[in-house]
Design an enzyme around this catalytic site. Structure first.
Site, short mmCIF file in Angstrom:
data_model
loop_
_atom_site.label_atom_id
_atom_site.label_comp_id
_atom_site.label_asym_id
_atom_site.label_seq_id
_atom_site.Cartn_x
_atom_site.Cartn_y
_atom_site.Cartn_z
N GLY A 13 -12.18 -4.67 5.60
CA GLY A 13 -13.55 -5.18 5.74
C GLY A 13 -14.34 -4.96 4.45
O GLY A 13 -14.10 -3.98 3.73
N LYS A 31 0.84 -1.21 0.00
CA LYS A 31 0.00 0.00 0.00
C LYS A 31 0.88 1.26 0.00
O LYS A 31 0.59 2.24 -0.70
CB LYS A 31 -0.92 -0.02 1.22
CG LYS A 31 -1.98 -1.12 1.14
CD LYS A 31 -2.66 -1.32 2.47
CE LYS A 31 -3.75 -2.38 2.41
NZ LYS A 31 -4.20 -2.83 3.73
N1 HSE Z 1 -5.66 -7.40 5.26
C1 HSE Z 1 -5.84 -6.02 5.00
C2 HSE Z 1 -5.78 -5.28 6.34
C3 HSE Z 1 -7.19 -5.80 4.33
O1 HSE Z 1 -5.81 -5.93 7.38
O2 HSE Z 1 -5.67 -4.08 6.33
C4 HSE Z 1 -7.29 -4.54 3.56
O3 HSE Z 1 -6.30 -4.41 2.59
#
Ligand code: HSE
Length: 432
Positions: free
Chosen positions: A303, A205
């Site tokens: 979610g 990210k």
């Molecule tokens: N697994 C990710 C989190 C989900 O826990 O943020 C969203 O990208």
């Protein structure tokens, strides 16, 4: 004007919620877009999930090619996640002139160049708001709302699962495994939770945010990563009770005079800092731009419904562009391969540090440790030791002034070899 047709590939909790939003708000959406959005296909290998959607049989398939090869599909919505198959779907759909909406951080962080240069060549749009921070509109904010700024730093809590675990360990005295199980049950964790726990998800990210902010691809492999699996509740307790810090998995990029530091690691932040108040599955992104100053975006970062909000908004915005004939007339993501992103080695990053040594409680131990720190240019700002526990190693806690990480690492290596040191020293960075 005819409706805009979409095909959704991957119908887990996000896909199901997208279909529900498009159905529930169809009138508002039609007014906003100018025409209706028609779900032409939903595709999943597990058709049982799709029963709840109340869609006619002829719209449901388990064959991805039906969606990719259908010339009437304007927007392909890729929601299967993972790497290679998703990338293939995206590229093949673009080759057939389809615009893309995806939530796939793994594919984007890895194939940024390939996807966005193809989008430019083919005059297509690729939207991906849900890939970072789920329901938080950070991509639009960074790409458009902050376009006038030189971005100096982005510090984010970008993984809901790890933030949930650390919150439960901090506030509810929960153990790591119990908190992880609860996060998985709540649907935040990745299919492979190791990607959450070892910082890979947050690094993907961060790679996307940094690539937008700095104008060229910053691959996630170039981001220094540390996870949370080895965190001991005693450090959470000491950091909070003795020094007023909260432990968070922070994803951070900073541009200092053209040198970029990029890390994902457990980091202590002052309890008064706005990021310290971000709890459970919530995410936040703290952006410093040269004109706007500090901005914090906050919301549910994981979610199904939160991610579906971002995916459905992308579909609506893209459909509007199709309706007005502007889709692909200008690129969504601009990047320049000539921009050199100079990544600072982690040893050169300057920070304050929290150190916990486990030592024998003997005369001279503290002076030995502080001597080694001093010789390596690590200056102490605070020190704490609990009263001795017979025969057990005692924790000695030291906070440092700002220094290069390489200095701290060198000192720890020497200290950990001392016979009076009983186990590996724990080190966390402290955010300024
Ligand atoms: N697994 C990710 C989190 C989900 O826990 O943020 C969203 O990208």
């Amino acid at each position: 004007m005819k409706n805009v047709n979409i095909g959704i590939i991957g119908c887990g909790t996000v896909g199901v919620n997208v279909a529900k939003i498009l159905e529930k708000h169809s009138v508002i959406i039609k007014n906003r877009v100018g025409c209706g959005i028609n779900i032409k296909w939903v595709c999943d290998k597990d058709l049982s999930k799709l029963k709840q959607l109340n869609l006619p049989k002829e719209k449901i398939t388990s064959d991805i090619n039906k969606v990719i090869l259908d010339p009437s599909v304007d927007i392909l919505v890729e929601l299967i996640g993972g790497n290679d198959i998703s990338k293939k779907i995206i590229i093949e759909a673009m080759d057939r002139g389809k615009h893309i909406v995806t939530a796939n951080k793994a594919v984007l962080s890895k194939y940024w160049d390939e996807i966005f240069s193809l989008a430019l060549r083919k005059k297509l749009l690729v939207y991906f708001e849900a890939a970072v921070g789920a329901g938080i509109p950070v991509i639009q904010s960074l790409n458009e709302g902050l376009a006038a700024n030189k971005i100096q730093s982005i510090v984010g809590i970008l993984n809901g699962t790890t933030n949930f675990i650390l919150s439960k360990m901090t506030d509810n005295n929960m153990g790591f495994s119990e908190a992880l199980k609860l996060a998985q049950k709540s649907g935040f964790a990745e299919a492979n939770p190791l990607l959450d726990l070892n910082g890979s998800d947050a690094a993907q990210k961060l790679s996307i945010l940094a690539s937008i902010a700095f104008g060229n691809h910053l691959p996630s492999e170039k981001i220094h990563r540390e996870g949370i699996s080895d965190i001991s509740p005693i450090d959470i307790k000491y950091a909070k009770n003795e020094f007023g810090y909260v432990l968070k998995l922070l994803a951070s990029v900073k541009n200092e005079n053209g040198k970029i530091s990029a890390t994902v690691c457990p980091t202590l932040i002052d309890v008064e800092h706005p990021l310290a108040a971000v709890e459970n599955e919530y995410n936040a992104i703290y952006i410093d731009g040269d004109s706007c100053g500090d901005i914090m975006l906050y919301g549910k970062g994981a979610g199904g419904p939160a991610a579906a909000s971002a995916v459905a908004s992308d579909i609506i915005y893209l459909a509007t562009n199709i309706f007005y004939g502007t889709a692909g007339k200008f690129p969504f993501i601009l990047y320049d391969k000539k921009i050199k992103l100079n990544i600072r080695p982690v040893e050169d990053i300057v920070s304050k540090y929290y150190l916990r040594f486990s030592t024998a409680d003997k005369p001279g131990v503290l002076s030995k440790i502080s001597g080694i720190l001093g010789k390596n240019n690590v200056s102490i700002s605070a020190c704490f030791q609990e009263e001795r526990h017979k025969k057990q190693a005692v924790p000695v806690l030291i906070l440092t002034h700002q220094t290069k990480e390489g200095n701290v690492r060198k000192a720890i290596k020497i200290i950990d070899d001392l016979p009076v040191v009983k186990s590996k020293t724990v080190m966390f960075r402290i955010m300024e």
